[in-house]
Every structure is written in structure tokens, then in C-alpha cells.
Design a protein around this motif. Structure first.
Motif, PDB file in Angstrom:
ATOM      1  N   SER A 294       0.810  -1.221   0.000  1.00 20.86           N
ATOM      2  CA  SER A 294       0.000   0.000   0.000  1.00 20.86           C
ATOM      3  C   SER A 294       0.844   1.272   0.000  1.00 20.86           C
ATOM      4  O   SER A 294       0.348   2.348  -0.338  1.00 20.86           O
ATOM      5  CB  SER A 294      -0.937   0.009   1.213  1.00 20.86           C
ATOM      6  N   ARG A 295       2.114   1.156   0.412  1.00 22.62           N
ATOM      7  CA  ARG A 295       2.992   2.328   0.434  1.00 22.62           C
ATOM      8  C   ARG A 295       3.720   2.538  -0.883  1.00 22.62           C
ATOM      9  O   ARG A 295       4.395   3.555  -1.069  1.00 22.62           O
ATOM     10  CB  ARG A 295       4.025   2.194   1.561  1.00 22.62           C
ATOM     11  N   LEU A 296       3.607   1.594  -1.801  1.00 22.58           N
ATOM     12  CA  LEU A 296       4.336   1.702  -3.055  1.00 22.58           C
ATOM     13  C   LEU A 296       3.622   2.621  -4.040  1.00 22.58           C
ATOM     14  O   LEU A 296       2.394   2.752  -4.001  1.00 22.58           O
ATOM     15  CB  LEU A 296       4.520   0.320  -3.685  1.00 22.58           C
ATOM     16  N   GLN A 297       4.421   3.248  -4.910  1.00 20.46           N
ATOM     17  CA  GLN A 297       3.831   4.036  -5.993  1.00 20.46           C
ATOM     18  C   GLN A 297       2.973   3.132  -6.868  1.00 20.46           C
ATOM     19  O   GLN A 297       3.231   1.935  -7.001  1.00 20.46           O
ATOM     20  CB  GLN A 297       4.943   4.662  -6.846  1.00 20.46           C
ATOM     21  N   ASP A 298       1.947   3.711  -7.493  1.00 24.26           N
ATOM     22  CA  ASP A 298       1.001   2.920  -8.288  1.00 24.26           C
ATOM     23  C   ASP A 298       1.682   2.149  -9.412  1.00 24.26           C
ATOM     24  O   ASP A 298       1.246   1.050  -9.775  1.00 24.26           O
ATOM     25  CB  ASP A 298      -0.072   3.840  -8.886  1.00 24.26           C
ATOM     26  N   ALA A 299       2.771   2.709  -9.960  1.00 20.33           N
ATOM     27  CA  ALA A 299       3.439   2.069 -11.099  1.00 20.33           C
ATOM     28  C   ALA A 299       4.380   0.938 -10.688  1.00 20.33           C
ATOM     29  O   ALA A 299       4.957   0.264 -11.553  1.00 20.33           O
ATOM     30  CB  ALA A 299       4.216   3.112 -11.890  1.00 20.33           C
ATOM     31  N   VAL A 300       4.526   0.709  -9.381  1.00 15.92           N
ATOM     32  CA  VAL A 300       5.494  -0.292  -8.898  1.00 15.92           C
ATOM     33  C   VAL A 300       4.797  -1.616  -8.651  1.00 15.92           C
ATOM     34  O   VAL A 300       3.809  -1.690  -7.911  1.00 15.92           O
ATOM     35  CB  VAL A 300       6.184   0.203  -7.609  1.00 15.92           C
ATOM     36  N   ASP A 301       5.326  -2.662  -9.247  1.00 21.52           N
ATOM     37  CA  ASP A 301       4.850  -4.029  -9.025  1.00 21.52           C
ATOM     38  C   ASP A 301       5.415  -4.519  -7.688  1.00 21.52           C
ATOM     39  O   ASP A 301       6.639  -4.585  -7.522  1.00 21.52           O
ATOM     40  CB  ASP A 301       5.327  -4.919 -10.166  1.00 21.52           C
ATOM     41  N   PRO A 302       4.564  -4.872  -6.711  1.00 23.39           N
ATOM     42  CA  PRO A 302       5.075  -5.310  -5.404  1.00 23.39           C
ATOM     43  C   PRO A 302       6.048  -6.487  -5.493  1.00 23.39           C
ATOM     44  O   PRO A 302       7.033  -6.526  -4.740  1.00 23.39           O
ATOM     45  CB  PRO A 302       3.801  -5.691  -4.639  1.00 23.39           C
ATOM     46  N   MET A 303       5.785  -7.427  -6.386  1.00 26.26           N
ATOM     47  CA  MET A 303       6.690  -8.571  -6.529  1.00 26.26           C
ATOM     48  C   MET A 303       8.054  -8.125  -7.062  1.00 26.26           C
ATOM     49  O   MET A 303       9.106  -8.594  -6.595  1.00 26.26           O
ATOM     50  CB  MET A 303       6.069  -9.604  -7.465  1.00 26.26           C
ATOM     51  N   ALA A 304       8.053  -7.226  -8.042  1.00 26.39           N
ATOM     52  CA  ALA A 304       9.311  -6.727  -8.594  1.00 26.39           C
ATOM     53  C   ALA A 304      10.079  -5.931  -7.538  1.00 26.39           C
ATOM     54  O   ALA A 304      11.317  -6.018  -7.448  1.00 26.39           O
ATOM     55  CB  ALA A 304       9.034  -5.860  -9.820  1.00 26.39           C
ATOM     56  N   HIS A 305       9.346  -5.157  -6.727  1.00 28.01           N
ATOM     57  CA  HIS A 305       9.998  -4.400  -5.663  1.00 28.01           C
ATOM     58  C   HIS A 305      10.631  -5.340  -4.639  1.00 28.01           C
ATOM     59  O   HIS A 305      11.767  -5.116  -4.201  1.00 28.01           O
ATOM     60  CB  HIS A 305       8.987  -3.481  -4.977  1.00 28.01           C
ATOM     61  N   ARG A 306       9.914  -6.391  -4.291  1.00 27.42           N
ATOM     62  CA  ARG A 306      10.443  -7.355  -3.335  1.00 27.42           C
ATOM     63  C   ARG A 306      11.726  -8.017  -3.866  1.00 27.42           C
ATOM     64  O   ARG A 306      12.711  -8.179  -3.139  1.00 27.42           O
ATOM     65  CB  ARG A 306       9.385  -8.434  -3.060  1.00 27.42           C
ATOM     66  N   GLN A 307      11.711  -8.342  -5.151  1.00 24.84           N
ATOM     67  CA  GLN A 307      12.894  -8.953  -5.754  1.00 24.84           C
ATOM     68  C   GLN A 307      14.074  -7.973  -5.752  1.00 24.84           C
ATOM     69  O   GLN A 307      15.209  -8.359  -5.440  1.00 24.84           O
ATOM     70  CB  GLN A 307      12.599  -9.397  -7.188  1.00 24.84           C
ATOM     71  N   ALA A 308      13.801  -6.715  -6.088  1.00 23.94           N
ATOM     72  CA  ALA A 308      14.866  -5.709  -6.076  1.00 23.94           C
ATOM     73  C   ALA A 308      15.462  -5.562  -4.679  1.00 23.94           C
ATOM     74  O   ALA A 308      16.688  -5.487  -4.508  1.00 23.94           O
ATOM     75  CB  ALA A 308      14.330  -4.363  -6.571  1.00 23.94           C
ATOM     76  N   MET A 309      14.596  -5.544  -3.661  1.00 25.99           N
ATOM     77  CA  MET A 309      15.098  -5.396  -2.296  1.00 25.99           C
ATOM     78  C   MET A 309      15.867  -6.633  -1.846  1.00 25.99           C
ATOM     79  O   MET A 309      16.851  -6.523  -1.111  1.00 25.99           O
ATOM     80  CB  MET A 309      13.944  -5.097  -1.340  1.00 25.99           C
TER      81      MET A 309
END
Length: 384
Positions: A294-309
Motif C-alpha cells: 500500500s505504500r508503493l507508488q502505483d506504477a510499482v509491481d510489489p513482486m518486482a519491488h520485493r525482488q529488487a530489495m
């Protein structure tokens, strides 16, 4: 080395010696050398001058400040108008390379007001009939890989871009980067590492920028400490290549919140650019690793963000967000960078609020996690 195949990159020790031949190949007969006040001599690059003078008329200019300023740029543009170079060779850190790019991009503008109006208006710059050769003497800014340059008008920072201010040739010579101080190597190197990390999580990241960042990250994370404390030829090569790859990544993905805050820290408290980025990056790593969808920008895929982190945490040898923040703090300590905003001069709560309010909102919008200015201020207040 496929990452270097799509551009004219000459990589290796003593590559700077190729400069006269590169000038000859480009058909240039008048060369303006834009260089650092001390680094041109200290790095050993000055040794090219006699041979360079055999192939072209050469003028050297180094009378500009460390953070590229429009007041210096107009001086340089008038030198260009007078000397009429057909090639500009920049040998130095990010400021020298940015200055050379901007001299190409704004060539022909010699009126101060017209220049400042053009900078404020933004837009894409172009250049004609000016070859551009870049030879970095630090591993960190990545300016040799990007299509933009930074310039200040007073305290206001502007990023000026255009594909035509990409260099024609890059002389990526690791041996040039060994002459700087421990602090110079630390602050430039940590900037490159920050760029690789931010390129992984940026909203504007692409598959291509991810690929460059993932190549850069192990080179930088694995070599930074050795490069600062006991620099070897191998560490210098890894950092030079890693910095270039991080520059390629950030050229696409663009920077995020840590960079957005860094400019106010540098301008207000005088920390060098990479140091200013490093002060806040550990807290952003922690908050990004803990962020809910819910804190991510609308254009950010949560799964992709998790992988990046996950990739960022792995590079820092951390199992979770708190460990990553601690690992970052320990790295800064080992390479001699004071991570305290208080020691830098931001001692009061109102100082931290002012820094938050100075943020570049475009870069903040490229951050994967949403932050209000009040939330940024709270993050800064929590820093030592």
C-alpha cells in the motif's frame, strides 16, 4: 565485455594515452581540455599533453567550482566562442565531465541571462560539430555514461539532458583513479554503489537498467572497501567498470529519494555529493525493505519491488531490513565516512525540516515508496 560493446569505450590501465590518437581519428585540430585543478596533474593524465599538442592546438581550462555552476559555465562558453574547439576533452571527476557536456550542449550561448533562462526552461539540449571525449579520474559519478549534466543557478539545481551530449569516446582508465585521497575514493565510490542500488528500485527502472545495475552491484560492493583502504589495480578496475555500469543503469532508471535529499545536504552543509547520498541511504534501504504494497507508488509491481530489495539485501550480506541498515552504517564507518547529520551541521529539528522541504519532487516521484514531506522530515529527524 558486452556492456561496453554498444558505445566507444576504451577500457584499461593507461587508456588515457590513447587520447591524442582519438583526437586524430575524430579529425579534430583544436581541443579544449576541461580538467580538475589538481587531478589532471596528480592522476598522471597531464603526460598526454606533449603528444596531444603534436596533433592539435590545445587550450586547458580548470577555473570552475566543484559543483557545476551557471556562473562558471558562462565563462567556459565564452572561452569556447573565442577558441572555437572542434573537440572537448574532459579529464576529471563528475564536475569536469558535466561542464564539458554543458559546454557542448549550450555552445553559442554567451549571454548570462539567456543561458540562465535556457537552463530554467529545461528541455533537451543539442550540440553540433563538437566532438566530446570523457576520461574520468574518479570512480563514482558515472557522468561518462549518462545523457545529462548537473548545473546550479545559485542554490537551485537543474538537470540538463539530451542524447547528443553523450560522449563520442570514453577513456575509462582505472589507473587515473588511484591518485585521489581516501575520502575522495570513498565518497565517489559510495555514490556509484548508491546509483546501482537506486537503479534497482526506481519507478522508472527497466529490464535494461536492472541488467546494468546487477552487473555493477557485486563489482562495487565487493571492491569499495579495498579500493578506499588499500587500492590495488584490481580494485581500481572493478570500481571503474562498476561505476560505468551504475551510470548506464541510472541513465535509464534515474535517481530516487536519497539523491533527491543529497543536493540540499551538499549545498547547506558542504558534504561532498556521494557522502551526502550515503548519509540517508541506509534508512531508505530499511524503509523500502519493510514497505507494504500500500505504500508503493502505483506504477510499482510489489513482486518486482520485493525482488529488487532481496538483491540489495544480498549485496549487503543482510537477512532483513534492520540488518541491511546496520550493514550500510558499518560499511560507511569502515571507509571513513561520518554518517551523522548532526556532525554535518543539521543539529536542530528545523534544520531537518528545511532539508526535507528542499527535496527535488521529480526525483521523489521516482522513489518506489511514497513519502510526504513530513514523512521525509521524520526520517531525517531519526538520523543521528
Amino acid at each position: 565485455m558486452s556492456a561496453l560493446a554498444d558505445r566507444d569505450i576504451r577500457f584499461g590501465d593507461n587508456t588515457i594515452a590513447m587520447a591524442p590518437n582519438v583526437v586524430r581519428q575524430l579529425g579534430a585540430t583544436r581541443v579544449l581540455v576541461v580538467c580538475g585543478k589538481n587531478s589532471f596533474t596528480a592522476s598522471g593524465a597531464e603526460a598526454i599533453v606533449p603528444e596531444l599538442e603534436n596533433v592539435a592546438q590545445v587550450r586547458r581550462w580548470n577555473d570552475f567550482r566543484a559543483n557545476t555552476d551557471a556562473a562558471d559555465l558562462i565563462v567556459g562558453l565564452r572561452i569556447v566562442e573565442e577558441f572555437q574547439p572542434d573537440a572537448i576533452l574532459a579529464v576529471g571527476g563528475g564536475s569536469a565531465m558535466d561542464m564539458a557536456k554543458l559546454l557542448c550542449g549550450y555552445r553559442g550561448v554567451t549571454d548570462k541571462k539567456l543561458l540562465e533562462d535556457a537552463i530554467r526552461a529545461g528541455g533537451t539540449v543539442s550540440r553540433t560539430n563538437t566532438a566530446l571525449i570523457l576520461a574520468p579520474t574518479t570512480s563514482g559519478s558515472g557522468a561518462e555514461a549518462t545523457h545529462f549534466g548537473v548545473v546550479y543557478i545559485g542554490a537551485d539545481k537543474y538537470s540538463i539532458g539530451g542524447p547528443t551530449i553523450l560522449p563520442d569516446v570514453v577513456l575509462l582508465d582505472p589507473s587515473l583513479t588511484l591518485s585521489g585521497s581516501d575520502y575522495q575514493r570513498a565518497t565517489s565510490g559510495v555514490d556509484a554503489l548508491a546509483q546501482a542500488i537506486e537503479a534497482l528500485w526506481a519507478v522508472d527502472a527497466t529490464d535494461e537498467s536492472h541488467a546494468f545495475a546487477l552487473q555493477a552491484l557485486p563489482l562495487l560492493a565487493g571492491s569499495l572497501e579495498a579500493y578506499v583502504k588499500s587500492p590495488s589495480a584490481k580494485a581500481a578496475r572493478d570500481m571503474a567498470l562498476g561505476s560505468y555500469l551504475a551510470g548506464r543503469a541510472i541513465d535509464i532508471a534515474k535517481t530516487t529519494a536519497a539523491h533527491a535529499l543529497s543536493y540540499g545536504i551538499t549545498k547547506t552543509y558542504g558534504l561532498s555529493h556521494g557522502h551526502a547520498v550515503a548519509v540517508t541511504l541506509g534508512s531508505f534501504i530499511e524503509q523500502h525493505a519493510e514497505a507494504s504494497a500500500s505504500r508503493l507508488q502505483d506504477a510499482v509491481d510489489p513482486m518486482a519491488h520485493r525482488q529488487a530489495m532481496d538483491e540489495v539485501l544480498a549485496a549487503l550480506g543482510a537477512a532483513n531490513a534492520a540488518e541491511a541498515k546496520e550493514s550500510w552504517a558499518e560499511l560507511l564507518q569502515r571507509i571513513g565516512l561520518d554518517a551523522s547529520l548532526t556532525n554535518a551541521g543539521a543539529r536542530r529539528t528545523e534544520d531537518r525540516h528545511k532539508l526535507a522541504n528542499s527535496v527535488n519532487l521529480d526525483r521523489l516521484g521516482n522513489n518506489p515508496v511514497k513519502f510526504t514531506l513530513d514523512e521525509l522530515a521524520e526520517l531525517l529527524i531519526d538520523l543521528p
